[in-house]
Write an enzyme that holds these catalytic residues in place. Structure first.
Site, PDB file in Angstrom:
ATOM      1  N   ASP A 458      46.727  40.979  63.378  1.00 38.12           N
ATOM      2  CA  ASP A 458      47.861  41.544  64.120  1.00 38.12           C
ATOM      3  C   ASP A 458      49.059  40.592  64.160  1.00 38.12           C
ATOM      4  O   ASP A 458      50.193  41.030  64.317  1.00 38.12           O
ATOM      5  CB  ASP A 458      47.466  42.025  65.524  1.00 38.12           C
ATOM      6  CG  ASP A 458      46.766  40.976  66.347  1.00 38.12           C
ATOM      7  OD1 ASP A 458      46.497  39.881  65.825  1.00 38.12           O
ATOM      8  OD2 ASP A 458      46.476  41.260  67.524  1.00 38.12           O
TER       9      ASP A 458
HETATM   10  C1  LAN Z   1      43.638  34.208  70.761  1.00 34.93           C
HETATM   11  C2  LAN Z   1      45.078  34.294  70.985  1.00 34.93           C
HETATM   12  C3  LAN Z   1      45.777  35.355  70.221  1.00 34.93           C
HETATM   13  C4  LAN Z   1      44.905  36.566  69.991  1.00 34.93           C
HETATM   14  C5  LAN Z   1      45.692  37.837  69.627  1.00 34.93           C
HETATM   15  C6  LAN Z   1      46.621  37.662  68.438  1.00 34.93           C
HETATM   16  C7  LAN Z   1      46.556  38.257  70.810  1.00 34.93           C
HETATM   17  C8  LAN Z   1      44.696  38.946  69.345  1.00 34.93           C
HETATM   18  O1  LAN Z   1      45.362  40.168  69.189  1.00 34.93           O
HETATM   19  C9  LAN Z   1      43.728  38.559  68.264  1.00 34.93           C
HETATM   20  C10 LAN Z   1      42.925  37.332  68.703  1.00 34.93           C
HETATM   21  C11 LAN Z   1      43.776  36.110  69.078  1.00 34.93           C
HETATM   22  C12 LAN Z   1      44.245  35.460  67.794  1.00 34.93           C
HETATM   23  C13 LAN Z   1      42.992  35.050  69.841  1.00 34.93           C
HETATM   24  C14 LAN Z   1      41.561  34.819  69.573  1.00 34.93           C
HETATM   25  C15 LAN Z   1      40.805  33.880  70.533  1.00 34.93           C
HETATM   26  C16 LAN Z   1      41.644  32.714  71.027  1.00 34.93           C
HETATM   27  C17 LAN Z   1      42.071  31.875  69.856  1.00 34.93           C
HETATM   28  C18 LAN Z   1      42.875  33.325  71.719  1.00 34.93           C
HETATM   29  C19 LAN Z   1      42.567  34.210  72.894  1.00 34.93           C
HETATM   30  C20 LAN Z   1      43.516  32.086  72.296  1.00 34.93           C
HETATM   31  C21 LAN Z   1      42.323  31.189  72.738  1.00 34.93           C
HETATM   32  C22 LAN Z   1      41.051  31.778  72.106  1.00 34.93           C
HETATM   33  C23 LAN Z   1      40.059  30.710  71.647  1.00 34.93           C
HETATM   34  C24 LAN Z   1      38.780  31.377  71.205  1.00 34.93           C
HETATM   35  C25 LAN Z   1      39.792  29.713  72.756  1.00 34.93           C
HETATM   36  C26 LAN Z   1      38.653  28.812  72.509  1.00 34.93           C
HETATM   37  C27 LAN Z   1      37.391  29.372  73.038  1.00 34.93           C
HETATM   38  C28 LAN Z   1      36.252  29.569  72.350  1.00 34.93           C
HETATM   39  C29 LAN Z   1      35.273  30.532  72.859  1.00 34.93           C
HETATM   40  C30 LAN Z   1      35.946  28.854  71.094  1.00 34.93           C
END
Ligand code: LAN
Length: 730
Positions: A458
């Site tokens: 996305d």
């Molecule tokens: C994010 C941030 C952005 C988010 C969007 C683009 C909004 C979404 O539509 C797709 C997934 C994604 C890229 C995403 C995946 C998981 C993340 C990276 C996070 C929520 C920000 C932090 C999180 C990450 C997994 C944090 C670390 C925790 C673990 C369990 C390893």
């Protein structure tokens, strides 16, 4: 065994102050690599004056004049833009804190500590202030995220952080937190990741940590549970964790560590039977209890595999392969790593393997500050190294929705944003993509910046839509030639899941959802594999629809098929009450907005589609008396609608309105009520104030998207203004 020469002696403890001088903090924007600097003297401070953005993040007065009161939604959107334009950073994007999760800072601080990296007094002081400010107002503990109840995970790790930066254990904040931790059962009841970090510190022996066998990386690729099939975030965390677990490495003991051994447990440290607590977990931490299967696997690993079957040869082979994969991740991200969970773990791997003076360790440590963010409450750790591309794309789209792109006032801002997105496109694939189990990334966009280097379905879509709008609709210069747009399309088309037609986040799904049986983290749900997400799916649908309009001949048939299959999946994912469950924003409101938008992009609206109509009815049934919406994060955890106790929220209201307007909901009255609420919440300088948390991941952990209160409000106001130019809001 490490040398005891001066160079590697424990670093001097930072000097903790009550607070730093907030007027001395500066954010360096190195093409969106953010680092916060504390200027030690007056002269340096006067040579580098604080920008509006810096003052805004630190909650200092901006001294901006009041704007003429907005009488119409259009004027309100313009006032919002006038304000938000001031916050654009020099490289053309918008910055923000990206806090919420409370388990990230500990990894960074523990990695600093075990690698004997000195922590500056300014950083230490503000880390302490942030954690003090965020201690639970009643019990003094910390939760999984800032709005959550205190947990053993949050309380143990953040207590440790405070001790490592030099807070006295008898400080009243610490005494209170410790009391809460003990009530919850003490640190032996923490989840896997807490136990892991405590073992690295040497606060607990490795016996209390459930196995993280690196040998799993030796499984042939065809095995259905082989780790290359896991969701990228779990895969990249399990990787360095496995290396460290295999080495059973702990840092040298010192007074602080000896102190923590006495402070974190209910029982005396020497009397604890560590192995018996591998599966102890407090109920509040146990969001996803381990399955019988995982418990059996763990039992076999501990009692049979490790003692009798695991030969040195296997151990060495596994460590060597894992170590190579860690190096590949480091190379692909310039040592910044995917996120602040694997970043500190990879650092510890390099430290164990390459020694304290190695370039690998130094480079990792140099990049840590890009995860840290300074705000009025103190210093926190962001969930990624920023939200740069994502927020920038939404702002551009908000402007186009309202038709503001031709207004001379906003063109310089848009041009800078366009050049920013141009520079952030990923132009190269990873070296040895297949060997390190990555997917083609050339032409894609990341969520944060190009350094991080992971395309997300996305994020590619939102950036691409923005660029097409600017170049093809807005008459901006063509800084991306067609070939680069085609590169993005080629990469995007690889994301569709073959079995369902839906789209996931970082990669196409590589394994079955039964893999969730191996979810060992306890605190999160849905982490093991990629799922189909309505948000990701709809973003790709709308991006491809827009692209196809302008370039009907480029892979036209495939794109049409893709769109058809993806929208069919979106339709099949609607819940009986008309809503969609959101995985990355809270919750039904967020996903329903995206779903209604994608239905509209293929011509299905309230008028001609029962799905769209039901989606609208769902949203309307949740509108509050005051015209707003206010879904709570609890909805993400429970998968049922929950109202937020603090009432209507502007971001939530904007999402619902956007969904309704996309669906061409025919009655204007509910829309007007919502728009009125957004306008009333606007401050005299054009801004909106922060309200409840907006985002989520893995069902249980919330995360802040502070710029949503600008991008989505402006979008909703602009859409309304364009669709109903003559409606009066009174
Ligand atoms: C994010 C941030 C952005 C988010 C969007 C683009 C909004 C979404 O539509 C797709 C997934 C994604 C890229 C995403 C995946 C998981 C993340 C990276 C996070 C929520 C920000 C932090 C999180 C990450 C997994 C944090 C670390 C925790 C673990 C369990 C390893």
């Amino acid at each position: 065994k490490r040398g005891a020469d001066d160079q590697h002696a424990p670093p001097k403890r930072p000097k903790l102050e009550a607070k730093t001088d907030v007027t001395r903090w500066r954010l360096k924007d190195d093409d969106s690599r953010h680092t916060w600097h504390y200027l030690e003297d007056e002269k340096a401070a006067s040579e580098w004056p604080q920008s509006y953005a810096e003052k805004y993040y630190l909650d200092l007065p901006l001294g901006l004049p009041d704007l003429p009161t907005a009488a119409t939604p259009k004027e309100s959107a313009e006032n919002g833009l006038t304000f938000f334009e001031k916050l654009q950073l020099p490289s053309g994007h918008w910055g923000c804190e990206y806090g919420g999760p409370m388990f990230l800072l500990p990894g960074i601080v523990i990695a600093w500590y075990v690698t004997k990296t000195p922590i500056s007094s300014a950083y230490a002081t503000e880390i302490k202030n942030y954690l003090f400010a965020r201690a639970h107002p009643e019990d003094g503990g910390w939760g999984l995220h800032i709005e959550g109840e205190s947990t053993v995970f949050g309380t143990t790790l953040n207590y440790i952080v405070l001790r490592l930066v030099g807070v006295d254990p008898e400080d009243p904040v610490m005494v209170k937190a410790r009391g809460t931790l003990h009530k919850l059962g003490g640190a032996v009841c923490g989840p896997h990741w807490a136990k892991f970090w405590m073992a690295v510190l040497g606060v607990v022996p490795w016996d209390i940590v459930n196995p993280v066998p690196p040998e799993i990386w030796l499984l042939p690729d065809w095995v259905p549970i082989a780790p290359w099939r896991w969701w990228i975030h779990i895969r990249q965390v399990f990787l360095p964790m496995g290396y460290i677990y295999s080495k059973k490495w702990s840092c040298e003991e010192d007074d602080v560590i000896r102190g923590l051994r006495e402070e974190l447990f209910v029982q005396p440290h020497a009397e604890i039977n560590w192995a018996s607590h591998r599966n102890s977990i407090a109920p509040g931490d146990n969001y996803h209890p381990k399955s019988w299967l995982l418990n059996s696997v763990n039992w076999l690993l501990v009692n049979i595999w490790n003692p009798y079957l695991r030969t040195n040869l296997i151990k060495e082979k596994a460590e060597a392969w894992v170590s190579e994969l860690v190096d590949m991740e480091d190379a692909n991200t310039g040592y910044a790593a995917l996120a602040p969970v694997n970043a500190p773990m990879n650092t510890v791997v390099c430290y164990i393997r390459d020694g304290p003076d190695a370039f690998t360790v130094k480079r990792h440590i140099e990049r840590f500050p890009e995860y840290l963010w300074m705000k009025d409450e103190g210093m926190l750790c962001n969930g990624t190294n920023g939200v740069q591309c994502w927020d920038t794309a939404f702002l551009i789209q908000a402007i186009f929705e309202g038709g503001f792109q031709n207004d001379e006032r906003y063109r310089p801002m848009l041009l800078k944003a366009l050049h920013y997105l141009e520079r952030q496109q990923i132009r190269e694939d990873c070296v040895d993509t297949e060997k390190c189990y990555r997917q083609q990334r050339k032409g894609g966009w990341p969520f944060s910046n190009k350094d991080q280097g992971y395309g997300v379905s996305d994020c590619i879509s939102e950036a691409l839509k923005s660029i097409i709008l600017l170049q093809k609709v807005g008459g901006f210069p063509e800084v991306l030639e067609d070939q680069r747009i085609f590169d993005a399309i080629d990469t995007l088309l690889l994301y569709q899941n073959q079995d369902t037609g839906g789209l996931s986040s970082y990669e196409r799904r590589r394994g079955g959802t039964y893999m969730e049986m191996l979810n060992a983290a306890e605190v999160f749900g849905n982490i093991m594999v990629e799922y189909d997400y309505p948000e990701c799916t709809t973003a790709c649908v709308t991006a491809l629809s827009l692209f196809h309009k302008h370039w009907p001949d480029y892979r036209g048939d495939e794109i049409q098929k893709f769109i058809k299959r993806a929208t069919d999946w979106v339709k099949s994912n609607q819940r009986p009450d008309g809503s969609w469950y959101g995985s990355w924003g809270i919750c039904f409101t967020y996903a329903t907005m995206f779903a209604l938008e994608s239905l509209a992009s293929v011509g299905e609206t309230h008028e001609n589609s029962i799905l769209s109509k039901n989606g609208c009815e769902f949203l309307l049934s949740k509108q509050r008396e005051d015209g707003g919406w206010s879904e709570s994060y609890k909805a993400c955890e429970t998968m049922k609608w929950h109202e937020h106790p603090s009432g209507s929220q502007v971001v939530m209201t904007a999402w619902a309105l956007i969904g309704l307007m996309e669906a061409e909901y025919p009655h204007v009255e509910p829309l007007k009520k919502g728009i009125k609420l957004i306008m009333e919440r606007q401050q005299s300088n054009g801004e909106w104030k922060q309200e409840a948390i907006e985002g989520v991941f893995n069902k249980s952990c919330m995360i802040s998207y502070p710029n949503y209160k600008f991008t989505f409000t402006i979008k909703a106001l602009g859409m309304f203004a364009k669709r109903y130019p003559n409606e009066k809001i009174e």
